[in-house]
Design an enzyme around this catalytic site. Structure first.
Site, short mmCIF file in Angstrom:
data_model
loop_
_atom_site.label_atom_id
_atom_site.label_comp_id
_atom_site.label_asym_id
_atom_site.label_seq_id
_atom_site.Cartn_x
_atom_site.Cartn_y
_atom_site.Cartn_z
N LYS A 10 9.31 25.52 19.39
CA LYS A 10 7.92 25.77 19.04
C LYS A 10 7.73 27.25 18.70
O LYS A 10 8.61 28.07 18.89
CB LYS A 10 7.00 25.35 20.19
CG LYS A 10 7.00 23.83 20.41
CD LYS A 10 6.56 23.09 19.17
CE LYS A 10 6.40 21.59 19.37
NZ LYS A 10 7.63 20.87 19.72
C1 LIG Z 1 3.47 16.39 18.07
C2 LIG Z 1 4.14 16.64 19.38
N1 LIG Z 1 3.56 16.18 20.49
C3 LIG Z 1 4.09 16.38 21.71
C4 LIG Z 1 5.28 17.05 21.87
C5 LIG Z 1 5.87 17.16 23.22
O1 LIG Z 1 6.17 18.43 23.64
P1 LIG Z 1 7.42 18.69 24.61
O2 LIG Z 1 8.66 18.62 23.81
O3 LIG Z 1 7.15 20.06 25.13
O4 LIG Z 1 7.37 17.66 25.68
C6 LIG Z 1 5.92 17.57 20.74
C7 LIG Z 1 7.16 18.35 20.89
O5 LIG Z 1 8.18 18.17 20.37
C8 LIG Z 1 5.36 17.33 19.46
O6 LIG Z 1 5.96 17.77 18.35
#
Ligand SMILES: Cc1ncc(COP(=O)(O)O)c(C=O)c1O
Length: 372
Positions: free
Chosen positions: A180
């Site tokens: 990110k």
């Molecule tokens: C659109 C979206 N929602 C939720 C997430 C979930 O985040 P995390 O990977 O920190 O659990 C991501 C991450 O990849 C994402 O791209």
């Protein structure tokens, strides 16, 4: 290989981690509070609760809003599977809706048609960093009694109507995973102005142990406690928070560089008739990914062409209604189906060099000219 995504980490992050090692309290503690406070100040949000992933942020928000079995949550099919799994974890049903083919953002006309008496919430996804139509979405709280749980995993640092995403909504969830715009290694936060929800989420992230956060924030624990509610093991460790603190200091620089690359791509691809770009106003967003659309029968060939030139590409994402877990009888999502076959993601991260950007542009242009 020119990487699709890469974390911009180095000595600053190591120095912050060293502070944690020097004290020896690795789990949730002083740095977690520092990170929460810094994010809260940056966003201008009422409350910020740090957790271990963006997925946990989404699940915890929904769970603390009382969403569960028998409920439905509307979510665009074109999102990471994390959005769908977070809803499913509560026992509620994710109901897929369409996305706008020009922006890849939730299609609110379509979403509205899919509301039912069981719908308790809508989960817009600020896809690739662009904010959804929050004015209309927030009006649904009043109109339909829905909660709006924003999946802002891609949009830390983006603005909507002059206000930062995360400062004005109902519940906003961010991710700080390794690719990110800023990373904690793994991490996430919930930002909300709802004090009751913030309180519930703060307790539930630490196994439901009543007011445990107040002790952990000082690198301490308490030994006598009550557990008044269902909780989860979702807290953010000092090590991960330390990485996030170093990253947050460089967010402005990361956003600038990503905007510059996206604008460069946009200009270069504009003359290419068979490569479609997404309509984005980069001046107000924190760009997460640069996505193009190629004709579906050419996508595999395109991705292989890029790979042969040492350039990584990706797909953000396969529509979730294609997955056996989330497919529902009789549902029709022709736009998401088409997007799922056409979208391709090109390299975008803040350490991408100008030469690498030029190499990507050259490879895309040559492919285009070859098919013409
Ligand atoms: C659109 C979206 N929602 C939720 C997430 C979930 O985040 P995390 O990977 O920190 O659990 C991501 C991450 O990849 C994402 O791209």
């Amino acid at each position: 290989m020119i990487k699709l995504a890469k974390a911009a980490i180095g000595p600053d992050e190591m120095a912050q981690i060293q502070r944690v090692f020097d004290v020896g309290w690795l789990g949730m503690g002083v740095q977690t509070l520092e990170f929460e406070t810094a994010v809260k100040e940056y966003l201008g949000a009422g409350h910020v609760i740090a957790v271990n992933t963006g997925t946990s942020a989404l699940h915890l928000s929904l769970a603390c809003l009382g969403i569960g079995p028998g409920d439905e949550v509307i979510v665009p099919s074109l999102t990471y599977v994390a959005s769908f799994q977070a809803i499913a974890m509560t026992g509620a049903t994710p109901v897929s809706c369409e996305s706008d083919p020009e922006t890849l953002l939730i299609d609110l006309d379509d979403a509205e048609k899919r509301l039912s008496p069981r719908t308790k919430a809508v989960m817009p996804v600020h896809y690739a960093g662009q904010p959804c139509d929050m004015r209309r979405l927030l009006s649904w709280r009043e109109k339909y009694g829905l909660r709006v749980v924003e999946d802002a995993a891609h949009a830390f640092g983006s603005f909507y109507g002059g206000a930062k995403v995360g400062s004005f909504g109902d519940v906003t969830c961010f991710s700080f995973d390794s690719i990110k715009i800023i990373t904690c290694g793994e991490g996430g936060v919930i930002a909300t102005n709802d004090a009751e929800l913030a309180d519930a989420a703060r307790n539930a992230r630490l196994l439901g142990v009543d007011r445990e956060s107040e002790f952990r924030y000082k690198n301490e624990r308490k030994w006598f406690y009550d557990v008044p509610c269902q909780g989860y093991r979702y807290h953010l460790s000092n090590i991960n928070a330390a990485i996030g603190l170093a990253q947050l200091a460089k967010l402005g620089e990361f956003i600038e560089r990503r905007r510059e690359i996206c604008l460069h791509y946009d200009r270069a691809f504009q003359p290419l008739e068979r490569i479609r770009t997404i309509k984005v106003d980069y001046s107000t967003i924190s760009p997460f990914a640069y996505i193009i659309r190629v004709e579906s029968d050419l996508r595999d060939e395109f991705m292989n062409w890029m790979k042969a030139r040492q350039i990584e590409t990706g797909i953000h994402y396969l529509p979730n209604h294609w997955h056996s877990m989330f497919r529902r009888e009789g549902e029709s999502l022709p736009v998401a189906d088409r997007l799922g076959r056409e979208i391709v993601t090109l390299p975008l991260h803040s350490r991408l060099t100008n030469d690498e950007v030029d190499a990507v542009i050259e490879a895309v242009t040559n492919f285009h000219n070859e098919i013409d």
